[in-house]
Design a protein around this motif. Structure first.
Motif, PDB file in Angstrom:
ATOM      1  N   TYR A  43       0.645  -1.320   0.063  1.00  0.00           N
ATOM      2  CA  TYR A  43       0.148   0.139  -0.112  1.00  0.00           C
ATOM      3  C   TYR A  43       0.727   1.370   0.004  1.00  0.00           C
ATOM      4  N   ALA A  44       0.168   2.199  -0.429  1.00  0.00           N
ATOM      5  CA  ALA A  44       1.065   3.591  -0.479  1.00  0.00           C
ATOM      6  C   ALA A  44       0.334   4.562   0.630  1.00  0.00           C
ATOM      7  N   ARG A  45       1.123   5.344   1.461  1.00  0.00           N
ATOM      8  CA  ARG A  45       0.611   6.073   2.403  1.00  0.00           C
ATOM      9  C   ARG A  45       1.006   7.812   1.864  1.00  0.00           C
ATOM     10  N   ILE A  46       0.138   8.593   1.748  1.00  0.00           N
ATOM     11  CA  ILE A  46       0.100   9.836   1.244  1.00  0.00           C
ATOM     12  C   ILE A  46      -0.322  10.727   2.315  1.00  0.00           C
ATOM     13  N   VAL A  47       0.878  11.903   2.758  1.00  0.00           N
ATOM     14  CA  VAL A  47       0.652  12.618   3.773  1.00  0.00           C
ATOM     15  C   VAL A  47       0.528  14.102   2.925  1.00  0.00           C
ATOM     16  N   THR A  48      -0.473  14.926   3.393  1.00  0.00           N
ATOM     17  CA  THR A  48      -0.918  16.137   2.801  1.00  0.00           C
ATOM     18  C   THR A  48      -0.501  17.316   3.813  1.00  0.00           C
ATOM     19  N   ILE A  49       0.381  18.110   3.900  1.00  0.00           N
ATOM     20  CA  ILE A  49       0.662  19.045   4.832  1.00  0.00           C
ATOM     21  C   ILE A  49      -0.058  20.228   4.508  1.00  0.00           C
ATOM     22  N   PRO A  50      -0.966  21.098   5.716  1.00  0.00           N
ATOM     23  CA  PRO A  50      -1.897  22.061   5.413  1.00  0.00           C
ATOM     24  C   PRO A  50      -1.253  23.242   4.732  1.00  0.00           C
ATOM     25  N   ASP A  51      -2.032  24.056   4.023  1.00  0.00           N
ATOM     26  CA  ASP A  51      -1.697  25.308   3.531  1.00  0.00           C
ATOM     27  C   ASP A  51      -2.583  26.430   4.318  1.00  0.00           C
ATOM     28  N   GLN A  52      -2.505  27.623   3.590  1.00  0.00           N
ATOM     29  CA  GLN A  52      -3.158  28.721   4.045  1.00  0.00           C
ATOM     30  C   GLN A  52      -4.870  28.426   3.971  1.00  0.00           C
ATOM     31  N   ASN A  53      -5.127  27.596   3.230  1.00  0.00           N
ATOM     32  CA  ASN A  53      -6.620  27.033   3.138  1.00  0.00           C
ATOM     33  C   ASN A  53      -7.142  26.059   3.966  1.00  0.00           C
ATOM     34  N   THR A  54      -6.216  25.260   4.535  1.00  0.00           N
ATOM     35  CA  THR A  54      -6.681  24.233   5.577  1.00  0.00           C
ATOM     36  C   THR A  54      -5.929  24.253   7.012  1.00  0.00           C
ATOM     37  N   LYS A  55      -6.477  23.318   7.664  1.00  0.00           N
ATOM     38  CA  LYS A  55      -5.758  23.447   9.056  1.00  0.00           C
ATOM     39  C   LYS A  55      -5.277  22.275   9.414  1.00  0.00           C
ATOM     40  N   ASP A  56      -5.540  21.100   9.074  1.00  0.00           N
ATOM     41  CA  ASP A  56      -4.951  19.856   9.298  1.00  0.00           C
ATOM     42  C   ASP A  56      -4.127  19.049   8.215  1.00  0.00           C
ATOM     43  N   THR A  57      -3.374  18.334   8.869  1.00  0.00           N
ATOM     44  CA  THR A  57      -2.449  17.528   7.938  1.00  0.00           C
ATOM     45  C   THR A  57      -3.136  16.096   7.877  1.00  0.00           C
ATOM     46  N   ILE A  58      -3.592  15.677   6.657  1.00  0.00           N
ATOM     47  CA  ILE A  58      -4.144  14.697   6.184  1.00  0.00           C
ATOM     48  C   ILE A  58      -3.371  13.538   5.912  1.00  0.00           C
ATOM     49  N   VAL A  59      -3.695  12.171   6.415  1.00  0.00           N
ATOM     50  CA  VAL A  59      -3.083  11.040   5.749  1.00  0.00           C
ATOM     51  C   VAL A  59      -4.103   9.951   5.154  1.00  0.00           C
ATOM     52  N   GLU A  60      -3.822   9.735   4.051  1.00  0.00           N
ATOM     53  CA  GLU A  60      -4.452   8.666   3.180  1.00  0.00           C
ATOM     54  C   GLU A  60      -3.667   7.449   2.907  1.00  0.00           C
ATOM     55  N   GLU A  61      -4.168   6.188   2.980  1.00  0.00           N
ATOM     56  CA  GLU A  61      -3.449   5.313   2.367  1.00  0.00           C
ATOM     57  C   GLU A  61      -4.348   4.407   1.611  1.00  0.00           C
ATOM     58  N   TYR A  62      -3.740   3.811   0.347  1.00  0.00           N
ATOM     59  CA  TYR A  62      -4.284   3.176  -0.688  1.00  0.00           C
ATOM     60  C   TYR A  62      -3.685   1.884  -1.074  1.00  0.00           C
ATOM     61  N   TYR A  63      -4.604   0.592  -1.045  1.00  0.00           N
ATOM     62  CA  TYR A  63      -4.076  -0.649  -1.407  1.00  0.00           C
ATOM     63  C   TYR A  63      -3.546  -0.307  -3.043  1.00  0.00           C
ATOM     64  N   LEU A  64      -2.410  -0.979  -3.190  1.00  0.00           N
ATOM     65  CA  LEU A  64      -2.007  -0.968  -4.646  1.00  0.00           C
ATOM     66  C   LEU A  64      -2.343  -1.814  -5.685  1.00  0.00           C
ATOM     67  N   ASN A  66      -5.764  -2.725  -6.070  1.00  0.00           N
ATOM     68  CA  ASN A  66      -6.909  -2.215  -6.483  1.00  0.00           C
ATOM     69  C   ASN A  66      -7.113  -0.778  -6.512  1.00  0.00           C
ATOM     70  N   ASN A  67      -6.315   0.135  -5.957  1.00  0.00           N
ATOM     71  CA  ASN A  67      -6.289   1.433  -5.851  1.00  0.00           C
ATOM     72  C   ASN A  67      -7.349   1.639  -4.718  1.00  0.00           C
ATOM     73  N   ALA A  68      -7.742   1.193  -3.766  1.00  0.00           N
ATOM     74  CA  ALA A  68      -8.987   1.237  -2.982  1.00  0.00           C
ATOM     75  C   ALA A  68      -8.511   1.909  -1.707  1.00  0.00           C
ATOM     76  N   LEU A  69      -9.152   2.711  -0.904  1.00  0.00           N
ATOM     77  CA  LEU A  69      -8.702   3.332  -0.031  1.00  0.00           C
ATOM     78  C   LEU A  69      -8.541   2.544   1.350  1.00  0.00           C
ATOM     79  N   LYS A  70      -7.497   2.348   2.214  1.00  0.00           N
ATOM     80  CA  LYS A  70      -7.075   1.803   3.215  1.00  0.00           C
ATOM     81  C   LYS A  70      -7.255   2.376   4.376  1.00  0.00           C
ATOM     82  N   LEU A  71      -6.756   3.567   4.485  1.00  0.00           N
ATOM     83  CA  LEU A  71      -6.970   4.493   5.708  1.00  0.00           C
ATOM     84  C   LEU A  71      -7.264   5.894   5.556  1.00  0.00           C
ATOM     85  N   GLN A  72      -7.672   6.553   6.430  1.00  0.00           N
ATOM     86  CA  GLN A  72      -8.011   8.320   6.070  1.00  0.00           C
ATOM     87  C   GLN A  72      -8.127   8.891   7.584  1.00  0.00           C
ATOM     88  N   GLY A  73      -7.282   9.643   7.957  1.00  0.00           N
ATOM     89  CA  GLY A  73      -7.533  10.611   8.891  1.00  0.00           C
ATOM     90  C   GLY A  73      -6.772  11.926   9.182  1.00  0.00           C
TER      91      GLY A  73
END
Length: 331
Positions: A43-64, A66-73
């Motif tokens: 699986y792949a983990r993608i961490v998105t750091i907030p900018d001026q339009n967002t407040k939170d750091t988001i993490v999402e994981e995807y199974y490679l 079938n590209n299905a979502l594995k985790l979000q928070g």
């Protein structure tokens, strides 16, 4: 062709999520070990750091596969280890696996829901908590509210009955009875790929005794004190701090550039207590990471960690804080 398609998907996904923001991606194996080899990744983990339009750091994981979502928070650190608010996990078939709530300090709170692979509810736990006037959380022991088997049969209700507990990676399996939300009587299970089985006795949630049996029939007794221990450096953490502070060789270029911050070295303390498999987890550049590797590789042998009385290998992350203004290195 499939490999190319996966690479294209990951590239497009990162660009889409990262548009207008800073995001980075890491690949992991099925055993949750980071890897740079796509063929070994689960699986792949993608961490998105907030900018001026967002407040939170988001993490999402995807199974490679079938590209299905594995985790979000939402997380409070870029390594995606400290969650806050709701965290969702899903099975590879798309069904919800768990729904858990965290405080702003990454403490599990409120009601947690866990599901079977077929989508049916599996268990419900409640983590009682209070918030004082300063915003600090006081969290009590979790209450086991319900356990339901995969057919929908209720085996535990209102903290009384039979339950099965399985670690996320199926490393540990255990089953037994609860009375008034607490473990009671005999519990049985296995861990480390079923190499070890165990039998434990509880009274009102307190472990009284336990025995681990290995594949050769050799038994190891333990109690509430020896049931689980983290690795220990000779002389304790203060001795390790002193060793690093006295022996870290600050690179000349890092001193010239005034580099400050924290370097992290990850390694494994094996069953014999020997540190091995060193790698730089966080680097400040200018040779700071390499210097951290050199000093940690010369550490003394540790007392190994134990699980249910059995020595086990444990991953360890050692942070070394660098301050060029004082030329002091510490944790």
């Amino acid at each position: 062709m499939r490999k190319i398609a996966l690479i294209i998907f990951l590239f497009l996904l990162t660009c889409t999520i990262g548009y207008g923001q800073v995001s980075f991606q890491t690949l992991y194996t099925k055993n949750n070990k980071s890897t740079k080899e796509l063929e070994k990744a689960h699986y792949a983990r993608i961490v998105t750091i907030p900018d001026q339009n967002t407040k939170d750091t988001i993490v999402e994981e995807y199974y490679l596969a079938n590209n299905a979502l594995k985790l979000q928070g939402k997380v409070t650190d870029i390594f995606a280890t400290k969650f806050k608010g709701k965290k969702y996990e899903l099975f590879e078939n798309g069904n919800l696996k768990s729904e858990v709530m965290y405080s702003n300090h990454s403490e599990q709170i409120d009601t947690a829901f866990y599901y079977h692979n077929n989508g049916k509810i599996k268990s419900i736990l409640y983590y009682p908590y209070k918030i004082d006037r300063k915003g600090k959380y006081k969290i009590d022991e979790p209450l086991y509210l319900a356990y339901v088997d995969s057919t929908g049969k209720i085996l535990l209700k209102n903290g009384n009955g039979f339950a099965v507990e399985v670690a996320d990676n199926s490393y540990t399996y255990e089953e037994g009875n609860y009375v008034n939300h607490k473990k009671e009587g005999e519990w049985r299970g296995h861990f480390n790929g079923k190499r070890y089985t165990f039998v434990e006795t509880f009274i009102a949630g307190k472990l009284i005794s336990g025995i681990t049996t290995d594949s050769l029939g050799q038994q190891t007794p333990y109690d509430s004190i020896s049931v689980g221990k983290q690795p220990d450096y000779p002389g304790g953490i203060s001795s390790l701090m002193q060793y690093i502070s006295r022996n870290y060789d600050f690179p000349r270029q890092a001193l010239t550039e005034g580099v400050n911050g924290t370097v992290e070295v990850e390694f494994v303390i094996d069953k014999s207590g020997e540190p091995r498999d060193f790698k730089i987890k966080r680097d400040l550049g200018y040779g700071t990471g390499e210097a951290a590797l050199r000093v940690t590789k010369k550490m003394k042998k540790w007392t190994p960690g134990r699980q249910r009385g059995i020595p086990v290998s444990v991953s360890y992350i050692l942070p070394i804080r660098l301050n060029t203004s004082t030329s002091m290195n510490q944790f």
